[in-house]
Scaffold this active site. Sequence first.
Site, PDB file in Angstrom:
ATOM      1  N   THR A  90     -13.420   9.320  27.730  1.00  0.00           N
ATOM      2  CA  THR A  90     -14.418   9.648  26.717  1.00  0.00           C
ATOM      3  C   THR A  90     -15.278   8.460  26.255  1.00  0.00           C
ATOM      4  O   THR A  90     -16.501   8.570  26.198  1.00  0.00           O
ATOM      5  CB  THR A  90     -13.716  10.280  25.495  1.00  0.00           C
ATOM      6  OG1 THR A  90     -13.106  11.482  25.939  1.00  0.00           O
ATOM      7  CG2 THR A  90     -14.700  10.610  24.395  1.00  0.00           C
ATOM      8  N   ASN A 111     -10.913   4.044  26.564  1.00  0.00           N
ATOM      9  CA  ASN A 111     -10.881   4.405  25.138  1.00  0.00           C
ATOM     10  C   ASN A 111     -10.184   3.272  24.394  1.00  0.00           C
ATOM     11  O   ASN A 111     -10.648   2.798  23.369  1.00  0.00           O
ATOM     12  CB  ASN A 111     -10.114   5.712  24.927  1.00  0.00           C
ATOM     13  CG  ASN A 111     -10.867   6.911  25.466  1.00  0.00           C
ATOM     14  OD1 ASN A 111     -12.092   6.889  25.545  1.00  0.00           O
ATOM     15  ND2 ASN A 111     -10.127   7.941  25.847  1.00  0.00           N
ATOM     16  N   LYS A 172     -14.988  13.619  17.399  1.00  0.00           N
ATOM     17  CA  LYS A 172     -14.376  12.316  17.715  1.00  0.00           C
ATOM     18  C   LYS A 172     -15.292  11.184  17.258  1.00  0.00           C
ATOM     19  O   LYS A 172     -16.489  11.202  17.582  1.00  0.00           O
ATOM     20  CB  LYS A 172     -14.189  12.178  19.229  1.00  0.00           C
ATOM     21  CG  LYS A 172     -13.121  13.078  19.822  1.00  0.00           C
ATOM     22  CD  LYS A 172     -13.007  12.782  21.317  1.00  0.00           C
ATOM     23  CE  LYS A 172     -11.997  13.716  21.974  1.00  0.00           C
ATOM     24  NZ  LYS A 172     -11.926  13.509  23.434  1.00  0.00           N
ATOM     25  N   ASP A 173     -14.750  10.188  16.610  1.00  0.00           N
ATOM     26  CA  ASP A 173     -15.573   9.046  16.174  1.00  0.00           C
ATOM     27  C   ASP A 173     -16.317   8.410  17.357  1.00  0.00           C
ATOM     28  O   ASP A 173     -17.510   8.153  17.285  1.00  0.00           O
ATOM     29  CB  ASP A 173     -14.729   8.006  15.417  1.00  0.00           C
ATOM     30  CG  ASP A 173     -13.439   7.641  16.128  1.00  0.00           C
ATOM     31  OD1 ASP A 173     -13.477   7.387  17.343  1.00  0.00           O
ATOM     32  OD2 ASP A 173     -12.380   7.597  15.463  1.00  0.00           O
ATOM     33  N   ARG A 174     -15.599   8.184  18.467  1.00  0.00           N
ATOM     34  CA  ARG A 174     -16.254   7.513  19.599  1.00  0.00           C
ATOM     35  C   ARG A 174     -17.348   8.372  20.218  1.00  0.00           C
ATOM     36  O   ARG A 174     -18.294   7.845  20.820  1.00  0.00           O
ATOM     37  CB  ARG A 174     -15.231   7.087  20.654  1.00  0.00           C
ATOM     38  CG  ARG A 174     -14.387   8.193  21.262  1.00  0.00           C
ATOM     39  CD  ARG A 174     -13.311   7.611  22.176  1.00  0.00           C
ATOM     40  NE  ARG A 174     -12.448   8.619  22.761  1.00  0.00           N
ATOM     41  CZ  ARG A 174     -11.380   9.150  22.159  1.00  0.00           C
ATOM     42  NH1 ARG A 174     -11.060   8.768  20.939  1.00  0.00           N
ATOM     43  NH2 ARG A 174     -10.636  10.063  22.771  1.00  0.00           N
ATOM     44  N   ASP A 316     -12.382  19.246  25.063  1.00  0.00           N
ATOM     45  CA  ASP A 316     -11.426  18.271  25.608  1.00  0.00           C
ATOM     46  C   ASP A 316     -10.013  18.526  25.094  1.00  0.00           C
ATOM     47  O   ASP A 316      -9.050  18.552  25.856  1.00  0.00           O
ATOM     48  CB  ASP A 316     -11.869  16.855  25.249  1.00  0.00           C
ATOM     49  CG  ASP A 316     -10.989  15.789  25.898  1.00  0.00           C
ATOM     50  OD1 ASP A 316     -11.020  15.672  27.136  1.00  0.00           O
ATOM     51  OD2 ASP A 316     -10.271  15.074  25.173  1.00  0.00           O
ATOM     52  N   HIS A 320      -6.879  19.595  27.440  1.00  0.00           N
ATOM     53  CA  HIS A 320      -5.642  18.812  27.505  1.00  0.00           C
ATOM     54  C   HIS A 320      -4.416  19.671  27.200  1.00  0.00           C
ATOM     55  O   HIS A 320      -3.344  19.458  27.742  1.00  0.00           O
ATOM     56  CB  HIS A 320      -5.699  17.643  26.523  1.00  0.00           C
ATOM     57  CG  HIS A 320      -6.406  16.444  27.073  1.00  0.00           C
ATOM     58  ND1 HIS A 320      -5.897  15.703  28.114  1.00  0.00           N
ATOM     59  CD2 HIS A 320      -7.582  15.855  26.734  1.00  0.00           C
ATOM     60  CE1 HIS A 320      -6.738  14.705  28.394  1.00  0.00           C
ATOM     61  NE2 HIS A 320      -7.766  14.778  27.575  1.00  0.00           N
ATOM     62  N   ASP A 363     -18.579  13.945  29.522  1.00  0.00           N
ATOM     63  CA  ASP A 363     -18.132  12.548  29.535  1.00  0.00           C
ATOM     64  C   ASP A 363     -17.107  12.288  30.637  1.00  0.00           C
ATOM     65  O   ASP A 363     -16.752  11.138  30.904  1.00  0.00           O
ATOM     66  CB  ASP A 363     -17.575  12.141  28.163  1.00  0.00           C
ATOM     67  CG  ASP A 363     -16.417  13.005  27.733  1.00  0.00           C
ATOM     68  OD1 ASP A 363     -16.202  14.081  28.336  1.00  0.00           O
ATOM     69  OD2 ASP A 363     -15.712  12.624  26.787  1.00  0.00           O
ATOM     70  N   HIS A 497      -7.545  13.554  32.892  1.00  0.00           N
ATOM     71  CA  HIS A 497      -8.675  12.960  33.624  1.00  0.00           C
ATOM     72  C   HIS A 497      -8.555  11.446  33.535  1.00  0.00           C
ATOM     73  O   HIS A 497      -7.688  10.941  32.841  1.00  0.00           O
ATOM     74  CB  HIS A 497      -9.988  13.428  32.984  1.00  0.00           C
ATOM     75  CG  HIS A 497     -10.004  13.205  31.497  1.00  0.00           C
ATOM     76  ND1 HIS A 497     -10.398  12.011  30.929  1.00  0.00           N
ATOM     77  CD2 HIS A 497      -9.606  13.992  30.472  1.00  0.00           C
ATOM     78  CE1 HIS A 497     -10.274  12.096  29.617  1.00  0.00           C
ATOM     79  NE2 HIS A 497      -9.780  13.280  29.299  1.00  0.00           N
TER      80      HIS A 497
HETATM   81 ZN   LIG Z   1     -13.476  13.037  26.826  1.00  0.00          ZN
END
Ligand SMILES: [Zn+2]
Length: 556
Positions: A90, A111, A172-174, A316, A320, A363, A497
């Site tokens: 990601t 990450n 997600k922050d990122r 995502d 998962h 991503d 992934h």
């Molecule tokens: Zn991702």
Amino acid sequence: MLLKKATLLFLLILIAACPVGLVAQKKSKDLKSIEIKTSPKLIVGIVVDQMRYDYLTRFWNHYEEGGFRRLVNEGFNCKNNHFNYAPTKTGPGHTSVYTGTTPARHGVIGNNWYDKVNDVEVYCASDPAYESVGTTSDAGKMSPHRMRVTTITDELRLHTQMRGKTIAIALKDRGAVLPGGHTANAAYWFHGADVGHWISSSYYMKELPKWVNDFNASDKVKDYKKSWTTLKDINTYLESGMDNNKYEGLLETEITPTFPHNTANMLNRNADFEILRATPYGNSITTDFAIEALKNENLGADTITDFLAISFSSTDYVGHKYGVNSKEVQDTYIRLDRDLERLFKEFDKSVGKGEYTVFLTADHGAIDVPAYLKDKKIPAGYIDFAAIEAKFSEFLKYTFGTTDIVTNLSNNQYFLDHKIIKNLDMDLVEAQEIIAKELLTYEGIDQVFTGHQMWKNNYTSGVPYILQKGYNQKRSGDVLIVLTPGVISYPKTGSTHGSPQIYDTHVPLLFYGKGIKAGSTVERTEIPDIAPTISALLGIAFPSGTTGKPIAKVLE
Ligand SMILES: [Zn+2]
């Protein structure tokens, strides 16, 4: 040197001889006409977390005209679009989409990764130099400082003298911090915990704007604390496996991984908002919030181009937990399609049809659950790093006299202690090769490469090319391993992934709206091509590390 001086002198004479006023006037007029002709009022970047290309085709019959189909039918579909580096995760994914380059240049190599200079593990978006905004927790202490180049969003801000706005949004922050670049007006992400609030970092602002506080104070998020049932009759979901199967993870107290998902925590309106992430409602909350941002920040309201970066993270979490072939993934994409339709309708209304441009990509992709593939006689499986660890430690002790020679294993790269190697009077290249050769003998490890190989060669195709694009000399490790195709290090339920394999690299790339031709191609395109394509569309500078190239076919 002499030649250079002469050239400079010539240029100076030329400039002095020109009727400056006239040239400037003519130029600005030309530029203006170019801008009016080509500049959309708003660019919308959409990243769908963990979206494989075949989710477009597999669930096509369930999509409505206004969502994915609108982008495909009226826009441009790059059908053979790939990540050209590993690890396919990601943080690097979002960064590569927005910088037009790969971890080798932008520096976001995972990450999380091992900072070999300071001997600590770091997170791609964390930054203790800043404070949380909108929460007393540490969840807001973020900034893009580990990303070493500019983004397309930065270049738009620079080009417009900071007049064009950038707002970035993701659970997600990122997924928000990295697309927003270094100059975003704001990036917002979701703090679940017991509040379910959108928060930010003091990197962007001192306090949340009123509209964000109002959103957080409303019941909008709480209203999604409800049972997850399929949007359509589950019997029409013929494009995924049985609802009850052994390849899916369980939620809390559930005994079977089946619909409806309605555990106590899912229904509790006053706590456990994290649970929303792994439901399609997380994407709906993101959509609701993006629409509020559009209205309250007046995005696309004037002729100076703004940028709205949205990342849908729930896909995502669901992937998962339940895996590529699950009914849950199918329902999540059908619901995301409706959320996209809702979003595009808002753009039509407030920005104007034909006045904005959208790109949609992912991503990274994902692998089908290996346990399922195995049951279907397809080569696949799991690697047990704990078992490898024991054997590997024995080898290290025997060969080097100590296991301390390996300092870290992350993102399938081993980091070595260069001081110990020096003290042993060994050559680093030799040490890398000895360790690589040992690792290659282990079950599940298919290929090995050394840091030295990444340094000295210039790979142009295949797995080594993908590894090299992900290899950052300042930050990456000493020995790189590639797992056998179909093999992952993961629990036996759900998908993951991160590899250079094609199931992790092949993702959608759709362009739609102002300046975009209708059409499609099966010629290979790569993720770093996205940012320069948008740069070319807008007539602005390419992000500072750009290695991709504009996809000419897409542009009118
Ligand atoms: Zn991702």
